[in-house]
Design an enzyme around this catalytic site. Structure first.
Site: not given
Ligand code: GLA
Length: 715
Positions: A446, A510
């Protein structure tokens, strides 16, 4: 790839596209980039395209070369911008010196002896039909040279008047923008330090009103995860061009004597058959990359929206049990497992398992998941650090910032300076240790904030940061070749060929709301193939939009990508659990078609309809999705016309009952919905098939199988 050369002319050809270069100009000039030409016309082409020198202008017409020159009379953005400390070297003029044939194309070298600069341009015509171009500038002098921009310039014909670019935002990425280019320029400029959610390095330019299946389209994609600018211009003298470059901050690239700056690759595609043609070339290109995953895409369960930071072993095991029962093949523990990461304010940087929440390490969950026959995946965000972390307390100087100023936080976190060798060594050691200790098959990598004031030893450092990220990923991949990596950046903030040549999946957005996802995924498909597209079935009510949707709509939307579930399925009803199992089974049956076939976005006259299809390479089978994303303006929706089938084959068309029953809301539906229908590929392409009435925010899926030759069409 075929190559033909003739006195100062080089032609590179794929099946459908030709690139013809005039290599006698200061830097190579693209005489033709577009439809296939063959090699008979190379000399005629130069003669046919010779420009007049009109009254009212200079006594020369400067070539619109790959690197156009101010000093030669080009009055729009030059190819090279830069200077020496004394201000010299700001308008180099090159002389072509060498053309070298390479395995896949050609490399041209030009030199400016006065300014002591060497320019290299490299062209590769790929089997996929994608043309890759990059340039490099080398400092031959004995004092430094600062590069402000190195732009790759391609000509566009005057008939290329419509543009398509992609903007968006977090949870609503890949939104298409159509604009008409009259005069001046249209720039897509990204300064966020990562590919971004909102300024994708992608531009399509086409003939008037080009559509998914009609019109000529020229498309470029910058293979880069840092800053960029793509500018489509109509120059002062009327010539059109598109320029692609890395956006460099002031002083970011200073070349020591002998040093070079090389641009990332620009991937270019051309088609006479609308945007589908260029998308398919881009898809073929990634599918041919050595990094392209070969194993079927494992159905995934990601626990993020199921539990967030609440890591309770009993519940996580129950989730794993249920996941295994319904056919999930990969189980991913997301954020929250490492040292003091009980919320999003602390812990980033401390990449060891939290001893309070996981006293026996990750073994209890890893063993449980793997004993159920599933792969185990783990979330990391290596580029980041929370001020509240042991790492930051020990090494505040490792942050990518100017220490004299208060840094700007994003999600309570700062960015680490990856160009610092010690930082990379630390991150490699931490990630490597976990991948070595546990049987981890998958890393969700990420990156949750933009870069602000990215300063390495006082100098702007997005370029160096991006190169360092690639080298860190490459080192981890070399040490753990069987581990797959997903690129996530708050969802779709880092999706580009640069990262995708090093990862097997992206977290597309997301947003798991299927209504938004229909549009996001359609935008995504313009450049990236579906097997990379993380697509999860979320809970009945979306966590990001709080809109509710049926399981049928959620499942049909995720079905075409790399399927996953992100929902606390312990809350699902027995009926929902049964449906999920059926969806997963069907997905497994169809995934080799979905992830290797040719994708077609279907044009439909009704704005409420978003339809697309995947057709097997041998044209024997297809899956079609017709989504109703709004209430249609008319009671009857026009027939849906197919693309990509063989005119000469007869197909049996039937509804694919993903989640039964089908709710349509009509007094009577067309009979083919229940009985199926046999029709030729030709008829399905030219006339189409009348859709039933479909509720808004639902999807109709069709399965087409070739049953016999279409005898009529052969006569
Ligand atoms: C980001 C990612 C999510 C999740 C969160 C965890 O927002 O896009 O899918 O993994 O971080 O903190």
């Amino acid at each position: 790839m075929k190559r033909a050369t003739h006195k100062g002319i080089v032609a590179l050809q794929s099946r459908e596209t030709s690139l013809v270069l005039d290599t006698s100009t200061p830097s190579p000039t693209v005489m033709h980039w577009g439809a296939f030409l063959g090699s008979d016309d190379l000399v005629a082409l130069r003669a046919a395209l010779e420009l007049p020198v009109p009254h009212g202008g200079l006594d020369v017409v400067a070539p619109l070369s790959l690197t156009p020159e101010q000093g030669s009379g080009y009055l729009d953005s030059p190819g090279v911008e830069g200077h020496r400390p004394d201000g010299g070297g700001w308008a180099p003029r090159f002389v072509s010196s060498e053309v070298i044939s390479t395995e896949q194309g050609a490399r041209c070298i030009s030199v400016d002896e006065h300014e002591q600069l060497e320019l290299r341009s490299e062209f590769q015509m790929q089997e996929s039909g994608v043309l890759r171009i990059r340039s490099a500038l080398r400092n031959l002098g004995d004092i430094p040279y600062t590069v402000q921009a190195l732009r790759i310039t391609l000509p566009l014909p005057g008939r290329a008047v419509d543009t398509l670019t992609f903007a968006g935002r977090w949870t609503n990425e890949f939104q298409p923008h159509r604009q008409r280019l009259a005069t001046g320029s249209l720039a897509v400029e990204n300064r966020s330090g990562r590919t971004s959610h909102d300024r994708m390095p992608i531009a399509f330019v086409g003939t008037d009103a080009f559509s998914e299946s009609c019109g000529e389209v020229w498309a470029v994609h910058f293979e880069w995860s840092g800053n960029s600018v793509i500018s489509i211009s109509s120059a002062t003298d009327g010539r059109r061009s598109i320029q692609i470059s890395e956006l460099l901050f002031s002083g970011e690239i200073e070349l020591a004597p002998g040093a070079s700056y090389e641009t990332p690759w620009v991937a270019c595609a051309y088609s006479e058959a609308g945007t589908n043609g260029v998308s398919q070339a881009f898809h073929r290109e990634l599918r041919a990359d050595p990094s392209h995953p070969t194993a079927p895409r494992p159905v995934t369960l990601n626990i993020w929206e199921a539990v967030y930071f609440d890591h309770d072993l009993v519940r996580l095991k129950q989730l794993a049990d249920r996941a295994a029962e319904i056919g999930v093949e990969r189980y991913v523990v997301d954020d929250g497992w490492f040292h003091r990461r009980r919320n999003d304010r602390a812990g980033l940087g401390d990449w060891w398992v939290d001893a309070t929440v996981w006293p026996d390490g990750l073994w209890p969950i890893v063993n449980h998941v793997t004993s159920l026959g599933m792969q185990f995946g783990l979330w990391f965000e290596p580029e980041m650090v929370n001020p509240d972390s042991d790492l930051y307390r020990h090494h505040p100087e490792w942050v990518l910032a100017d220490p004299r100023y208060e840094p700007v936080l994003g999600r309570h976190q700062l960015v680490l300076d990856l160009a610092n060798d010690d930082v990379r060594a630390y991150l490699f050691e931490k990630v490597d240790a976990l991948l070595t200790e546990y049987p981890i098959s998958y890393v969700k990598w990420d990156m949750n904030r933009a870069l602000v004031h990215p300063s390495h030893l006082g100098r702007a450092s997005v370029h160096a940061q991006t190169v360092a990220l690639y080298s860190l990923l490459d080192a981890i991949r070399a040490a753990h070749p069987r581990v797959e990596i997903e690129s996530c950046a708050s969802g779709g903030g880092r999706i580009d060929f640069g990262i995708l040549r090093r990862t097997e999946r992206v977290w597309t957005s997301d947003c798991n709301d299927p209504l938004d996802r229909q549009r996001i995924q359609r935008g995504f498909s313009h450049v990236f193939p579906p097997e990379y597209m993380g697509a999860h079935i979320g809970p009945p009510k979306s966590h990001t939009t709080r809109r509710a949707h049926s399981l049928a709509f959620r499942a049909a939307t995720a079905f075409f990508g790399h399927l996953g579930i992100e929902w606390n399925i312990l809350d699902a009803t027995p009926e929902e659990v049964g449906s999920l199992a059926a969806v997963i089974e069907l997905h497994k049956r169809f995934r080799s078609l979905l992830h290797a076939g040719d994708g077609f976005r279907l044009d439909h006259p009704n704005a409420a309809v978003l339809a697309h299809a995947v057709v097997a390479q041998d044209r024997s089978e297809a899956l079609v999705s017709m989504a109703m994303i709004d209430t249609p303006a008319s009671l009857i929706v026009e027939p849906m016309r197919m693309r990509g089938l063989s005119d000469d084959l007869m197909y049996f068309v039937e509804r694919l009952p993903l989640v039964a029953p089908f709710h349509g809301g009509a007094r009577r539906q067309p009979h083919w919905l229940e009985l199926g229908l046999q029709a030729s590929g030709r008829m399905l392409r030219t006339v189409g098939i009348q859709p039933p009435t479909i509720d808004p925010e639902s999807v109709l899926l069709l399965h087409l199988t070739a049953v016999s030759q279409n005898h009529a069409s052969r006569g």
